[in-house]
Motif scaffolding. Structure first.
Motif, PDB file in Angstrom:
ATOM      1  N   GLY B  17      29.032  32.893 -39.678  1.00 30.18           N
ATOM      2  CA  GLY B  17      29.061  31.601 -38.988  1.00 30.18           C
ATOM      3  C   GLY B  17      27.671  31.120 -38.631  1.00 30.18           C
ATOM      4  O   GLY B  17      26.678  31.836 -38.756  1.00 30.18           O
ATOM      5  N   ARG B  18      27.618  29.868 -38.221  1.00 25.06           N
ATOM      6  CA  ARG B  18      26.317  29.280 -37.873  1.00 25.06           C
ATOM      7  C   ARG B  18      26.289  29.085 -36.361  1.00 25.06           C
ATOM      8  O   ARG B  18      27.279  28.656 -35.747  1.00 25.06           O
ATOM      9  N   ALA B  19      25.166  29.405 -35.795  1.00 28.53           N
ATOM     10  CA  ALA B  19      25.016  29.256 -34.346  1.00 28.53           C
ATOM     11  C   ALA B  19      24.063  28.101 -34.066  1.00 28.53           C
ATOM     12  O   ALA B  19      23.208  27.771 -34.896  1.00 28.53           O
ATOM     13  N   GLY B  20      24.211  27.509 -32.906  1.00 26.95           N
ATOM     14  CA  GLY B  20      23.218  26.544 -32.454  1.00 26.95           C
ATOM     15  C   GLY B  20      23.592  25.095 -32.626  1.00 26.95           C
ATOM     16  O   GLY B  20      22.779  24.222 -32.314  1.00 26.95           O
ATOM     17  N   TYR B  21      24.773  24.807 -33.139  1.00 29.05           N
ATOM     18  CA  TYR B  21      25.151  23.404 -33.370  1.00 29.05           C
ATOM     19  C   TYR B  21      26.346  22.973 -32.524  1.00 29.05           C
ATOM     20  O   TYR B  21      26.937  21.937 -32.775  1.00 29.05           O
ATOM     21  N   TRP B  22      26.705  23.843 -31.582  1.00 27.93           N
ATOM     22  CA  TRP B  22      27.902  23.579 -30.775  1.00 27.93           C
ATOM     23  C   TRP B  22      27.786  22.238 -30.050  1.00 27.93           C
ATOM     24  O   TRP B  22      28.724  21.456 -29.999  1.00 27.93           O
ATOM     25  N   ARG B  23      26.597  21.972 -29.507  1.00 23.99           N
ATOM     26  CA  ARG B  23      26.446  20.753 -28.706  1.00 23.99           C
ATOM     27  C   ARG B  23      26.489  19.489 -29.560  1.00 23.99           C
ATOM     28  O   ARG B  23      26.653  18.393 -29.040  1.00 23.99           O
ATOM     29  N   GLN B  24      26.308  19.676 -30.872  1.00 25.84           N
ATOM     30  CA  GLN B  24      26.475  18.519 -31.754  1.00 25.84           C
ATOM     31  C   GLN B  24      27.929  18.397 -32.225  1.00 25.84           C
ATOM     32  O   GLN B  24      28.237  17.567 -33.074  1.00 25.84           O
ATOM     33  N   GLY B  25      28.781  19.265 -31.688  1.00 26.80           N
ATOM     34  CA  GLY B  25      30.186  19.196 -32.079  1.00 26.80           C
ATOM     35  C   GLY B  25      30.492  19.908 -33.379  1.00 26.80           C
ATOM     36  O   GLY B  25      31.544  19.700 -33.979  1.00 26.80           O
ATOM     37  N   LEU B  26      29.583  20.784 -33.810  1.00 29.48           N
ATOM     38  CA  LEU B  26      29.780  21.507 -35.056  1.00 29.48           C
ATOM     39  C   LEU B  26      30.075  22.979 -34.727  1.00 29.48           C
ATOM     40  O   LEU B  26      29.207  23.691 -34.233  1.00 29.48           O
TER      41      LEU B  26
END
Lengths: 220, 326
Positions: B17-26
């Motif tokens: 998985g990819r981390a660090g994009y949660w706040r962009q809704g991803l």
């Protein structure tokens, strides 16, 4: 290493064929020692595939791919278990040689039928090249000269309990050095290697029928 | 390189998985069962986050176009390589032209297929290799289909025993009574649920319903009612969160979790146990075991230690084979 696994297999086959019980070679700073400890190993010599001798398909042996304990297939591996008399195809998985969480596959050398005695017992110890599907084969016997009682606190370098379990199963002979006869104070002062928990090692050994002999002293 | 001959829908290429994009809704996406994904990669000497195929439905058929190291881990599915039965967790080397068949899944919900590659292994589409470098989830956002060809960037062969390597299978169930048990922390709105609801949640098994996918598993069991009234504003959620919508039946958010939600949250499954849910199937029963932050941290440390030990043992074995000229 001086030999790869295929060369080692050929060498073991040649030992069986030529009735050589022990081979000890030193080369380039490396040492290889191979030992066939019982007559059965020689009796099976003619059944080694590709060894140039007569091959009896009814008793075709399966060399162990490594050192470890045997586990038959059919446990948690998703494969159906095999009963004596089962038909197997060439390269079918028969079981595994287990080292901790690692399982090296033991495969059938040819299509055939499992002998009536079936596969080795789960937990049976094998050395490299031992016939893991030879039901009559005795487990590999290892003589261990070990300095026990050295694992303590953060130094988890020795698993005395596991070693004793092997001895209990009759799979190894043991010369135990745990400072039983030594004066612990003397050992500690002079680095005699009594172990930091010699009492525990002695305690562990008794239920398994192992009695620790005196441990040699370092010069005082 | 491997070619997909036949495959049911929903097979994707996944990594951790990819981390660090949660706040962009991803969301993070990534594999549903991190444990089996890691096992498949580690058996080949791949880094744990190298991409694997996540196969949730079978039967499937794939052909090796070149000599290729590969590993399978996950559900027992009667895997066969040119007709040869393979154990549930297996790493070996396939010859060019050999066909890997995955049969009906008997235990578990997903199979992971890894190809041996280098330290930066990422699957690439042979016909569109440059595009995949950024992708950490399914390429082009689509599932695999027959005719797709995949290769590992690094084609080196792994150091493995001649007849292949299997590994101890992680136990799906904690050692109790055959239920899939997962440890969970009480979440923000836990105390707004009735005492009876809380007692039922922590003691009664729930069944995984057919309305389950990578986004979440909907459970059926005792209805969980709240003492509080009113709706919540939408707020951030993560995989593992257990929401309770109006009907009172919980939903566990999983790998493709939304990043926001407004349902009240009764609990959060700890990260170390999420893989167990990833291998649970509709109809399986699941029970929540209450833990606390210290318990969650302990479980995470235990899991990390287990992976470290396995990595060390695999490294020892590889060194032995290397010394043997393997």
């Amino acid at each position: 290493m001086m030999l790869n696994p295929d060369q080692m297999d050929q060498l073991i086959a040649a030992m069986r064929r030529n009735r050589v019980l022990r081979l000890d070679v030193t080369h380039g700073g490396q040492r290889l020692m191979l030992e066939l400890p019982c007559a059965r190993d020689l009796a099976g010599a003619t059944a080694v595939p590709g060894a140039g001798g007569r091959t009896d398909p009814a008793t075709l042996p399966v060399p162990s791919p490594g050192i470890g304990t045997f586990a038959p297939r059919g446990g948690d591996d998703g494969l159906p278990s095999l009963s004596p008399g089962a038909t197997v195809g060439a390269a079918d998985v028969l079981g595994y040689i287990v080292q901790g969480p690692l399982r090296q596959a033991v495969v059938a050398p040819a299509a055939g039928i499992l002998p009536s005695a079936g596969l080795p017992a789960p937990g049976q110890l094998f050395g490299h090249g031992r016939h893991s599907a030879d039901p009559g084969g005795a487990a590999m016997k290892i003589d261990i000269n070990t300095d026990m009682g050295e694992g303590f606190g953060p130094y988890a370098i020795a698993d005395d309990d596991a070693l004793m379990e092997l001895c209990h199963l009759g799979q190894c002979g043991l010369r135990l050095s745990c400072g039983r006869s030594g004066h612990h104070g003397t050992h500690r002062r002079h680095g005699g290697g009594a172990g930091h928990r010699p009492g525990r090692a002695c305690q562990l050994s008794r239920p398994h029928g192992v009695w620790p002999p005196p441990h040699g002293h370092a010069p005082a | 390189m491997i070619e997909v001959l036949a495959i049911p829908p929903l097979t994707t290429v996944q990594d951790l998985g990819r981390a660090g994009y949660w706040r962009q809704g991803l969301g993070s996406a990534g594999v549903m069962d991190t444990a089996c994904h890691r096992l498949a990669n580690m058996a080949l000497g791949n880094p744990p986050d190298a991409a694997t195929l996540e196969i949730p439905l079978t039967p499937a058929r794939l052909r090796f176009a070149t000599r290729q190291g590969f590993a399978l881990a996950g559900a027992a599915c009667g895997a066969r390589l040119d007709g040869q039965a393979l154990p549930r967790i297996f790493a070996g080397i396939a010859a060019a032209g050999q066909v890997l068949e995955l049969g009906v899944m008997q235990a578990g919900a997903r199979v992971y297929l890894a190809l041996a590659g280098g330290s930066t292994c990422r699957f690439c589409w042979a016909r569109a290799a440059p595009s995949c470098a950024r992708g950490s989830a399914a390429f082009e956002g689509r599932v695999l289909r027959p005719g797709d060809r995949l290769r590992a960037i690094d084609d080196r062969l792994p150091l493995l025993p001649a007849a292949g390597l299997s590994l101890e299978v992680p136990d799906l169930h904690l050692p109790r009574d055959g239920l899939v048990e997962v440890r969970a922390l009480p979440s923000t709105e836990h105390d707004t649920f009735s005492d009876a609801a809380c007692a039922a949640f922590w003691s009664t098994p729930y069944e995984i319903s057919a309305q389950s996918n990578r986004q979440g598993y909907r459970l059926s069991g005792p209805v969980l009612d709240r003492d509080a009234d009113g709706e919540l504003r939408s707020h951030g959620i993560v995989p593992g969160i257990v929401q309770v919508p109006g009907g009172g039946q919980p939903i566990i958010q999983l790998a493709d979790s939304a990043t926001m939600g407004g349902y009240p949250k009764i609990a959060a499954v700890i990260e170390a146990d999420l893989w167990r849910i990833g291998q649970a199937r509709p109809g399986d029963r699941l029970r929540f075991l209450r833990t606390d932050l210290a318990g969650a941290a302990h479980a995470a440390a235990e899991a990390a230690a287990l992976w470290d030990r396995l990595a060390a043992q695999l490294a020892d074995m590889a060194a032995q084979h290397r010394a043997w000229g393997g």
